[in-house]
Design a protein around this motif. Structure first.
Motif, mmCIF file in Angstrom:
data_model
loop_
_atom_site.group_PDB
_atom_site.id
_atom_site.type_symbol
_atom_site.label_atom_id
_atom_site.label_comp_id
_atom_site.label_asym_id
_atom_site.label_seq_id
_atom_site.Cartn_x
_atom_site.Cartn_y
_atom_site.Cartn_z
ATOM 1 N N ARG A 28 -31.844 -36.576 7.472
ATOM 2 C CA ARG A 28 -30.683 -35.685 7.485
ATOM 3 C C ARG A 28 -31.053 -34.259 7.878
ATOM 4 O O ARG A 28 -30.296 -33.571 8.559
ATOM 5 N N ASN A 32 -31.456 -34.813 12.312
ATOM 6 C CA ASN A 32 -30.007 -34.937 12.229
ATOM 7 C C ASN A 32 -29.384 -34.941 13.621
ATOM 8 O O ASN A 32 -29.736 -34.128 14.478
ATOM 9 N N GLN A 33 -28.430 -35.872 13.838
ATOM 10 C CA GLN A 33 -27.739 -35.973 15.120
ATOM 11 C C GLN A 33 -28.715 -36.119 16.287
ATOM 12 O O GLN A 33 -28.498 -35.608 17.372
ATOM 13 N N THR A 280 -21.745 -40.574 5.393
ATOM 14 C CA THR A 280 -22.765 -40.722 6.434
ATOM 15 C C THR A 280 -23.250 -42.160 6.386
ATOM 16 O O THR A 280 -23.740 -42.604 5.345
#
Length: 432
Positions: A28, A32-33, A280
């Motif tokens: 995370r 992240n992404q 998530t």
């Protein structure tokens, strides 16, 4: 969100809950992404330095992968994800040129620290190390090591039960100029066989063929691949959603709720009465993270369970689920750890995906919207009760009836829970 030093410090925690949470936070916070950040490359070097610590032999269930494995294997999986992303380019949205350059500069050092684990006795450690090493060899400075790894990648990763490792083997071997025709054919045949058996297993009129298909599926090794894989944008771009050319459905709308003061048997909470949660996939929903204990959930929610259900195995007592009526959720457990959260259709939190509500809506509207806009091909399945299950989201949409109205009861799941029929306790099937 905790800071990077705190997360790294918790990776070797003595208790499993903070350890599992720390590894989830590594994804995370630092990947992240599908991006790398200023702290990502330094953290990768720190984690690689921890691999030979005896404390990494502790085994747990981790947020991003099915089954149990050692912390060492899971840290190697994180490093493989890091290496996968580091192969992409700035235009792919993986981070700034400076951060990406730092990630790539770390690859030779990471390779040297990972290499010894490619011959580990633990097969899960060996596979994870080979996956990370194969991806790190995208660095031109490591090209001379390809002949050393190619045989092991073909002999170990290409036949792994883990579909992500098999994909890495095919992709890397092809990039190294090796023939992967047989591997591609074998993968297609594997998927076709699973699809055929799955269809037969769900056919209520299949008779003996259905029984044979069910037995065959039960004999297949579990695919432990993370449902949400990092660093695979190039492959994902080639997949055309099945509903691409169909008109986009309107986003679902939550039921208006019962009028103020209404306290009948089918009372539905209004929008202003519901807590607002997001989720998530394969990490958690609202304030809850998968892997929590009942005590941790009670502390986070600020309420104790109104109902707790246990099963008995000899002298052992195992927690099945706990209902938190004030929060409107059911927490379901495996081995004492949170693996599934069900949001009550009438009083549960409003959980949103891309701002669209999932709780307390018309089931067909939610299903149409998810199928059209969010689901990759092959990730949608249906339970024996006809509930849509979205493997790429770790999400199932069940229903609850309020008189003549049927509303959505979303279930947020870990990988091990996707087979609802075998994973959910019998009481959950009565919530309809």
């Amino acid at each position: 969100m905790p800071n990077t030093p705190d997360v790294l410090g918790a990776v070797l925690a003595a208790e499993p809950a903070p350890r599992v949470r720390a590894v989830g936070d590594l994804y995370r916070l630092l990947l992240n992404q599908e991006q790398v950040f200023p702290a990502t490359a330094p953290a990768a070097l720190v984690l690689a330095g921890l691999l030979d610590d005896p404390r990494t032999l502790a085994e747990d269930r981790w947020e991003r992968r099915a089954g149990r494995r050692s912390l060492r294997a899971e840290l190697l999986n994180w490093l493989a994800s890091f290496a996968d992303i580091a192969r992409l380019d700035v235009e792919n949205g993986v981070g700034t040129a400076q951060n990406l350059a730092a990630a790539r500069a770390a690859r030779p050092i990471l390779h040297d620290r990972i290499a010894d684990f490619c011959d580990a006795d633990d097969p899960l450690v060996k596979e994870a190390a080979l996956a990370a090493a194969a991806l790190l060899l995208a660095d031109p400075a490591l090209a001379s090591s390809v002949p050393r790894y190619a045989p092991a990648v073909r002999e170990v990763l290409a036949v792994s039960a883990d579909s992500y490792y098999r994909w890495i083997a095919r992709e890397r071997l092809a990039s190294w100029g090796e023939d992967v025709t047989g591997l591609v054919t074998a993968e297609k045949e594997r998927r076709a066989a699973l699809d055929r058996a799955g269809a037969l297993a769900e056919d209520p009129f299949g008779g003996q063929e259905q029984e044979q298909a069910i037995r065959w599926l039960e004999e297949q090794p579990e695919d432990t691949a993370a449902p949400k894989r990092l660093g695979r944008r190039r492959e994902d771009r080639t997949a055309v959603p099945a509903a691409l050319h169909e008109p986009a459905p309107e986003p679902p709308v939550a039921a208006a709720g019962s009028e103020a003061g209404y306290r009948g048997p089918w009372r539905i909470a209004r929008e202003d009465e519901r807590a607002e949660w997001t989720f998530t996939p394969y990490v958690g929903v609202g304030p809850l993270h998968f892997g929590m204990t009942l005590e941790e959930i009670t502390r986070v929610l600020g309420e104790g369970p109104a109902v707790s259900s246990y099963s008995h195995h000899g002298e052992d007592q195992q927690l099945n689920y706990a209902d938190f009526t004030e929060s409107g959720i059911r927490a379901l457990f495996h081995d004492g750890r949170l693996g599934c959260v069900a949001a009550d259709a009438f009083t549960g939190p409003q959980v949103r995906l891309d701002a669209a509500p999932l709780t307390g809506c018309a089931p067909s509207h939610v299903e149409d919207w998810l199928v059209h806009g969010t689901t990759r091909r092959g990730s949608l399945a249906y339970s024996v009760a006809g509930d849509p299950v979205f493997a790429d989201l770790g999400l199932a949409i069940r229903s609850q009836r309020a008189g003549d109205i049927v509303l959505t009861r979303p279930l947020f799941l870990l990988h091990d829970w996707l087979d609802l029929w075998h994973a959910l306790p019998s009481e959950e099937w009565n919530c309809s």
